[in-house]
Design a protein around this motif. Structure first.
Motif, PDB file in Angstrom:
ATOM      1  N   ASP A 196       0.808  -1.233   0.000  1.00  0.00           N
ATOM      2  CA  ASP A 196       0.000   0.000   0.000  1.00  0.00           C
ATOM      3  C   ASP A 196       0.832   1.270   0.000  1.00  0.00           C
ATOM      4  O   ASP A 196       0.309   2.357  -0.191  1.00  0.00           O
ATOM      5  N   LYS A 197       2.118   1.140   0.302  1.00  0.00           N
ATOM      6  CA  LYS A 197       2.909   2.361   0.468  1.00  0.00           C
ATOM      7  C   LYS A 197       4.145   2.347  -0.423  1.00  0.00           C
ATOM      8  O   LYS A 197       4.674   1.268  -0.736  1.00  0.00           O
ATOM      9  N   ASP A 198       4.616   3.548  -0.787  1.00  0.00           N
ATOM     10  CA  ASP A 198       5.891   3.658  -1.506  1.00  0.00           C
ATOM     11  C   ASP A 198       7.030   3.314  -0.545  1.00  0.00           C
ATOM     12  O   ASP A 198       6.877   3.442   0.674  1.00  0.00           O
ATOM     13  N   ILE A 199       8.151   2.895  -1.122  1.00  0.00           N
ATOM     14  CA  ILE A 199       9.313   2.533  -0.296  1.00  0.00           C
ATOM     15  C   ILE A 199      10.514   3.396  -0.696  1.00  0.00           C
ATOM     16  O   ILE A 199      10.810   3.547  -1.889  1.00  0.00           O
ATOM     17  N   LEU A 200      11.173   3.965   0.301  1.00  0.00           N
ATOM     18  CA  LEU A 200      12.443   4.672   0.073  1.00  0.00           C
ATOM     19  C   LEU A 200      13.550   3.883   0.768  1.00  0.00           C
ATOM     20  O   LEU A 200      13.516   3.680   1.987  1.00  0.00           O
TER      21      LEU A 200
END
Ligand code: SAM
Length: 177
Positions: free
Chosen positions: A101-105
């Protein structure tokens, strides 16, 4: 979306490894690399690869990296790769779940990483607790995250593509299509 923040770059000494960090990020499935130090040589090498081999991989320079991390946290999860971190083997199932569900850095260092990074990161993850290389750590992390699938990747708009072959080199170039 998966982004990689390459923290620090020591000019001539790091040219080759920083280029490898960017190419590894692209080849193993990241969408963007953020450098904190400008280096035209590295940027041009990466852009040339994207031009020939295709895809939308982005290369940006962001000197205000703390601000970038803080902004990113509003939309995604921040993972710092460090030999001091919690072992990837135990942590990857949780990261994969969040990554749906979320972007990853992903943050990787060049030299000693400031303490603040450990605090800003949502996860400090180790690829084993021995010192090795940012290229190796990044490659293993991305490969585990994408479960090997990005190794089959090629890009629609590529001018050059390889046909996997057990014997010799089989290459298709745009003008041969
Ligand atoms: N000695 C530096 C420090 O204390 O932060 C690290 C230098 S290392 C050559 C460069 C980068 O490789 C690190 O910042 C980290 O991102 C990555 N790295 C090296 N070994 C690692 C490991 N075992 N697990 C995860 N990342 C690692």
């Amino acid at each position: 979306v998966v982004e990689v923040l390459r923290l620090g770059h020591r000019g001539d000494r790091d040219k080759r490894i920083s280029t490898h960090v960017a190419l590894t990020a692209r080849a193993l499935g990241a969408d963007k690399i953020i450098f904190t130090v400008e280096d035209e040589h590295v940027e041009n090498s990466v852009k040339k690869v994207v031009e020939s081999w295709g895809g939308n991989f982005k290369f940006v320079v962001e000197k205000h990296w703390k601000k970038y991390i803080k902004e990113f946290k509003k939309r995604g999860v921040v993972i710092h790769l460090t030999m001091y971190g919690a072992n990837i083997n135990e942590m990857m199932p949780e990261i994969k779940k969040i990554g749906r569900d979320k972007d990853i850095l992903i943050i990787i260092g060049a030299e000693k990483v400031p303490k603040e990074v450990y605090e800003l990161a949502d996860y400090n993850i180790s690829v084993g607790n021995q010192p090795h290389s940012e290229v190796a750590a990044l490659a293993i992390f991305l490969d585990r995250l994408f479960e090997g699938k990005t190794l089959y990747r090629d890009f629609e708009d590529a001018k050059i593509k390889i046909v996997p072959s057990n014997k010799g080199k089989v290459v298709i170039r745009e003008n041969q299509k």
